[in-house]
Enzyme design. Structure first.
Site, PDB file in Angstrom:
ATOM      1  CG  HIS A 112      -1.951  -1.080   1.193  1.00 13.73           C
ATOM      2  ND1 HIS A 112      -2.221  -1.875   2.285  1.00 13.73           N
ATOM      3  CD2 HIS A 112      -2.757  -1.534   0.209  1.00 13.73           C
ATOM      4  CE1 HIS A 112      -3.162  -2.752   1.978  1.00 13.73           C
ATOM      5  NE2 HIS A 112      -3.497  -2.568   0.721  1.00 13.73           N
ATOM      6  CG  HIS A 113       4.715   1.637  -2.117  1.00  8.16           C
ATOM      7  ND1 HIS A 113       4.202   0.523  -2.746  1.00  8.16           N
ATOM      8  CD2 HIS A 113       5.444   2.300  -3.040  1.00  8.16           C
ATOM      9  CE1 HIS A 113       4.618   0.495  -4.007  1.00  8.16           C
ATOM     10  NE2 HIS A 113       5.366   1.562  -4.210  1.00  8.16           N
ATOM     11  NE  ARG A 114       4.757   5.686  -6.199  1.00 13.46           N
ATOM     12  CZ  ARG A 114       5.461   5.931  -7.304  1.00 13.46           C
ATOM     13  NH1 ARG A 114       5.213   5.219  -8.400  1.00 13.46           N
ATOM     14  NH2 ARG A 114       6.376   6.868  -7.325  1.00 13.46           N
ATOM     15  CE  LYS A 118      -4.994  -1.062 -13.100  1.00 14.67           C
ATOM     16  NZ  LYS A 118      -5.534  -2.384 -13.474  1.00 14.67           N
ATOM     17  CE  LYS A 142       4.380  -7.012 -14.290  1.00 13.75           C
ATOM     18  NZ  LYS A 142       3.256  -7.807 -14.823  1.00 13.75           N
ATOM     19  CG  ASP A 147       7.924   6.715 -11.863  1.00  7.00           C
ATOM     20  OD1 ASP A 147       7.540   6.454 -10.705  1.00  7.00           O
ATOM     21  OD2 ASP A 147       8.200   7.869 -12.247  1.00  7.00           O
ATOM     22  CE  LYS A 154      -1.832 -11.114 -11.793  1.00  7.33           C
ATOM     23  NZ  LYS A 154      -1.328 -10.166 -12.802  1.00  7.33           N
ATOM     24  CB  SER A 402      -4.051  -0.647 -16.739  1.00  5.22           C
ATOM     25  OG  SER A 402      -4.554  -1.819 -17.330  1.00  5.22           O
TER      26      SER A 402
END
Length: 464
Positions: A112-114, A118, A142, A147, A154, A402
Site C-alpha cells: 500500500h505504499h502507493r 493494481k 513491475k 514508475d 492480484k 491501464s
C-alpha cells in the site's frame, strides 16, 4: 503458459523435432518425455517436481538477491517483501444442470505504499493463496520499474473457465465482485483489477457494472477496473499493450531493424502471446513454433508460420492444433527445447525449470509471462550463456496502458477532447509560417500556442 506436465509422446514427434534440430544446425538433440501425464497440471507443479522452489519461494529468492545489493535497512526490506493483505472468499454457484458448486477465490494486496493497488484477476484451476501473493508482489515491483503510481495486487478464481457457460461465469464474476466490495477490496482509490489469464474485457465489464450497482454514489465508479471494452470506458490499445511492450523491449535489445529474420518460438496463444506474435511477424520475424496447452505447431520449413492464416483458423476452430500450414505436436512442452534465436514464454509461471533448462537452445529468453523461469533454471541458463530479458520490464505494457485508462475514467473526459482545438490552431500556425505571403505570424505566438497560453488569451478576450 501451457497448464500441463510433459506427457509421453509418439515416435513421430521425436522424429519431427530431431529433423528440425538438424535443419537448424544443432548436432545433438534429446527430446525427453516424462511419464507423468497430467493434462491440466500447473507449471509450478512441474517445477517443484524437479526440486525447484515454489512460485512464491522463487519470488522471495529473487527479492533477496536484489535486496542484497540495496542500501536500504533490513527492517524496511522486510516490510517491502511482505504481502499486506490476502483475502479468501468461498461462495456457492448454482450451475446450469441444477447442481451447486462451491467456488474459491482470492485477492492479494501486496503493498500500500502507493494507492490504489493494481493487478489482474485470473481464472484457472490451480489458483491458490501462494500464487496470488507471488503475482501481487511482482505487480508491486513491475509498477516501480516503469514508475506507474500503483501498489501491487492480484486476484484469482479457482475454476477452469472452459468448463463453465457464459451465464455461469458472469454469475461467478459478479458474486466475486460483490465479495470484494463488502470487504473493501475494490474501488478507484483502493484496488483496481484488470484482465489476466482466463479473463478479458467482458469480465471487466461485469465487474464495472456490479461495482456501480453496489456503489451508485461513487462518481468515479468506472475507474474501479481497467481493461474494459471501449464502450464501457476502456481505452484503445489496452488489449495489445502487453504483447506490444514485449516486442518493443525485444526490438530494442536486439538493436536491429525490428528483429528482421530472427527465428522465434512462443509459448501461449492467448492475449499476450497472440499480440506479441502479431508484432514480431509484422516486423519480419519468423515464428517457427507455437506451444499451447492442448498441443503446439511447428513449421518444418523454418520459414515462419503464416500468422494471418493461423489467426483466421484459430478464430474459426477455437484452437491452433490441426492448422494445415504446420505440423501439430501433441506434447507441446518439448517445443520449448527447439533451437531458435528467441524463446518467448507467454502464459503461466515456472515453465522453464531445472528439469528442462539444460535443454533450452534459444539464445535469448524474453519473459512475457510472470515468473516463467525458476531461480535454479536461471542459474543453468546463465551458465549456458542464455540471455534472459526480465518479466518486470517486458510485460509492463499492460499496466502502463491501464494507468492511462484509469486516468481517463477519473477525468471523465475522452482523450483529445480538451487539446483538439489547440492542436488544430498549432497546425494552422505552422501552415501560415510556411506560407508568409498569406499571413504573417510571429514565432513567439506559435510557441505560446503550444504552451497552452491560447486558453488564457481566449478567456481574457471573452470577459468584458
Amino acid at each position: 503458459m501451457a497448464m500441463r506436465l510433459l506427457t509421453r509422446g509418439g515416435q513421430s514427434d521425436i522424429q519431427l523435432l530431431s529433423r528440425l534440430c538438424a535443419r537448424a544446425g544443432s548436432t545433438v538433440f534429446s527430446y525427453r518425455f516424462q511419464s507423468t501425464a497430467v493434462a491440466a497440471a500447473h507449471g509450478d507443479s512441474a517445477a517443484t517436481a524437479h526440486g525447484d522452489p515454489s512460485f512464491l519461494e522463487s519470488v522471495d529468492i529473487y527479492f533477496d538477491k536484489a535486496a542484497s545489493l540495496a542500501s536500504t535497512t533490513p527492517d524496511i526490506l522486510t516490510q517491502i517483501k511482505a504481502c499486506n493483505n490476502i483475502l479468501k472468499v468461498q461462495f456457492p454457484l448454482k450451475c446450469a444442470n441444477g447442481s451447486v458448486e462451491l467456488i474459491e477465490a482470492y485477492r492479494a494486496q501486496h503493498s500500500h505504499h502507493r494507492l490504489p493497488v493494481k493487478g489482474g484477476i485470473r481464472m484457472a484451476p490451480n489458483v491458490d493463496a501462494d500464487e496470488t501473493m507471488a503475482l501481487a508482489a511482482l505487480m508491486t515491483f513491475k509498477c516501480a520499474v516503469v514508475d506507474v503510481p500503483f501498489g501491487g495486487a492480484k486476484g484469482g478464481i479457482k475454476i477452469d473457465p472452459t468448463k463453465y457457460s457464459t451465464n455461469e461465469k458472469e454469475a461467478i464474476i459478479r458474486r466475486y465482485t460483490s465479495e470484494l466490495v463488502k470487504k473493501n477490496f475494490i474501488g478507484p482509490s483502493i484496488d483496481v483489477p484488470a484482465p489476466d489469464y482466463g479473463t478479458g474485457p467482458q469480465e471487466m465489464a461485469w465487474i464495472k457494472d456490479t461495482f456501480e450497482h453496489l456503489q451508485p454514489n461513487d462518481i468515479n465508479g468506472s475507474a474501479c477496473v481497467t481493461g474494459k471494452p471501449l464502450e464501457e470506458g476502456g481505452i484503445m490499445g489496452r488489449q495489445e499493450a502487453t504483447g506490444l511492450g514485449v516486442f518493443f523491449c525485444l526490438r530494442e535489445f536486439l538493436n536491429d531493424k525490428a528483429s528482421l529474420g530472427k527465428m522465434v518460438i512462443v509459448q501461449g496463444f492467448g492475449n499476450v502471446g497472440r499480440h506479441t506474435i502479431d508484432s514480431i511477424h509484422g516486423a519480419g520475424g519468423k515464428i517457427i513454433a507455437i506451444a499451447e496447452a492442448n498441443g503446439g505447431l511447428v513449421d518444418e520449413s523454418m520459414e515462419g508460420l503464416d500468422i494471418p492464416a493461423l489467426k483466421a483458423y484459430h478464430k474459426k476452430k477455437g484452437t491452433i492444433t490441426g492448422f494445415p500450414g504446420a505440423t501439430t505436436v501433441k506434447n507441446s512442452s518439448g517445443i520449448l527445447e527447439l533451437p531458435c534465436d528467441v524463446l518467448i514464454p507467454a502464459a503461466l509461471e515456472s515453465q522453464i525449470h531445472s528439469g528442462n533448462a539444460a535443454n533450452i537452445k534459444a539464445k535469448v529468453i524474453a519473459e512475457a509471462a510472470n515468473g516463467p523461469v525458476t531461480p535454479l533454471a536461471e542459474t543453468i541458463l546463465e551458465a549456458n550463456n542464455v540471455v534472459i530479458l526480465p518479466d518486470l520490464l517486458l510485460n509492463a505494457g499492460g499496466v502502463t496502458v491501464s494507468y492511462f485508462e484509469w486516468l481517463k475514467n477519473l477525468n471523465h473526459i475522452h482523450f483529445g477532447r480538451m487539446s483538439r482545438r489547440m492542436e488544430e490552431r498549432g497546425k494552422k500556425d505552422f501552415a501560415c509560417l510556411h506560407n508568409p505571403h498569406n499571413c504573417s505570424i510571429n514565432l513567439y505566438i506559435i510557441t505560446q500556442s503550444f504552451l497552452g497560453i491560447n486558453f488564457a488569451r481566449a478567456f481574457i478576450n471573452w470577459h468584458p
